[in-house]
Design a protein around this motif. Sequence first.
Motif, short mmCIF file in Angstrom:
data_model
loop_
_atom_site.label_atom_id
_atom_site.label_comp_id
_atom_site.label_asym_id
_atom_site.label_seq_id
_atom_site.Cartn_x
_atom_site.Cartn_y
_atom_site.Cartn_z
N ASP A 179 0.82 -1.22 0.00
CA ASP A 179 0.00 0.00 0.00
C ASP A 179 0.85 1.27 0.00
N ARG A 180 2.08 1.15 -0.50
CA ARG A 180 2.94 2.33 -0.54
C ARG A 180 3.48 2.55 -1.95
N CYS A 521 7.44 9.24 0.36
CA CYS A 521 6.77 7.96 0.57
C CYS A 521 5.27 8.22 0.64
N GLY A 523 1.85 6.67 1.49
CA GLY A 523 1.43 5.48 2.22
C GLY A 523 -0.07 5.32 2.33
N ASN A 524 -0.47 4.21 2.97
CA ASN A 524 -1.90 3.92 3.25
C ASN A 524 -2.78 3.98 2.02
#
Length: 527
Positions: A179-180, A521, A523-524
């Motif tokens: 998920d990144r 980065c 994320g989520n």
Amino acid sequence: MAGMMVFCTRSLLSRRSSSPALRHPFVSLLSRQISSEADSIVDRLKSSGLLRTQGLIGGTWTDAYDGKTLKVQNPATGDVIANVPCMGGRETIDAIGSASETFSSWSKLTAAERSKYLRKWYDLLIVHKEELGQLITLEQGKPLKEAIGEVSYGASFIEFFAEEAKRVYGDIIPATLPDRRLFVLKQPVGVVGVITPWNFPLAMITRKVGPALASGCTVVVKPSELTPLTCLAATELALQAGIPKGAINVVMGNAPEIGDALLESKQVRKITFTGSTATGKKLMAGAAGTVKRVSLELGGNAPCIIFDDADIDVAIKGAMAAKFRNSGQTCVCANRILVQEGIYEKFATAFSKAVQSMQVGNGFHEGVVQGPLINEAAVHKVEAFLEDAVSKGAKILVGGKRHSLGMTFYEPTVVTDVKNEMLISRDEVFAPVAPLLRFKTEEEAIHIANDTDAGLAAYIFTSSMQRSWRVSEALEYGLVGINEGIISTEVAPFGGVKQSGLGREGSKYGIDEYLEMKYICLGNLSN
Ligand code: NAP
């Protein structure tokens, strides 16, 4: 120009020779003739608007705040060409402020927009190639043809980085979690302090300012007090090209004060310097206070190794070019010519003949290939080096003294029986003096070549492909020329190892010196 005509305490008199006592009567006559030619060149440069005699801060041509000036002299005649402001810390702080303000808009332009400005600047440099060349000959002394060659070379960095601006790519890195997403952005470093020497009044500037502007940085340039006029003329052309005010600022004068202001400023994120190793070390130490990035192009001590199996004509042509360019005053000039014993005598004789055929004189005169040295200090250095060499057994085959033209003209010189421990082998002579060292084996040549703290350029002459690779790989140098004496080009990385410097200029690698990497980065992504 400041009306007060108060001269800077750091007077040029200590750095330039203008002693008429050094002139022969015939030379005085010649010198008057040369001076009047130079005067008419200065007049033409004035009317073309290229003889700028003020610093540039935020797009405004500016005198020193206290009105002090510096003389810029012609090393061939000692004549004063112009007076320029002797600036210091206060002007530098304002120049940094202007560069910092402009950074926010310049860095936000698209690469294509910055590229167009640079391309236009390049075009103007080429249109004014002759005048810029004349300015270089006037203030630096190199022959006009060589000076115009420097303009083409210098301009090539602006053209190259105009193109390269559009190729500053980031990266997408394969993520370590599903998920990144991981990205790398390249962003301009910020305001850059550019400090340059006198031996290439244009090219050392464009090699730095080209990639800096291309990447989105803005600059405060400090040219040498000996040769500021070419820098100012090139900057005038940058303004004519439409490069926004404040993107390029120029200050000159009190070098330590200007240097300190650049080093102490938190707004200046990088110092790029070309010059002596001693000054480079001071700047590197000074940059620690604000943890600035530094790029350093410092002194060399280039070996030129000629093996028994070399094509002797190619070797002579290459060694002549590598040694005598700009009268021996370049960081990549062959400082030690190592010749294998089997061809030593033959090489020394043929090389000396070629050296004797070189015409020394004022760079504006047809046929002249060797100009004056930059100042008296340069002549004293050669004299000390030769005295040391001769006292330890070296023999002067050709030249070895001041030229009858007087001033700082020096006879092209060949010295034989030079040993590795002599001063002339240990340090840059920076003059038209070729020391010939004898060696027996390839291993010995590599050992002598690497036995120095410098590591900029090296040259080898051989007809063996195996030896070319073996020796190139063993040499502790940033640049190696094989069967070639002139190897610098805007498309290849230029820079040294060991105490010759940090970083590379020119080529696709050169722009990285002006870029920061930013890792992002994301994320989520599954939410
Ligand atoms: P330099 O004395 O080190 O001067 C270089 C520049 O630094 C000049 O603008 C000088 O200003 C300035 N400077 C001197 N002291 C300073 C300080 N304390 N703070 C800030 N700036 C300072 O060298 P140079 O005699 O002009 O140049 C010759 C040297 O440059 C040789 O060693 C040569 O090998 C080297 N060089 C290297 C390369 C390369 O690419 N590796 C290329 C060309 C030349 P002022 O002149 O106004 O005093």
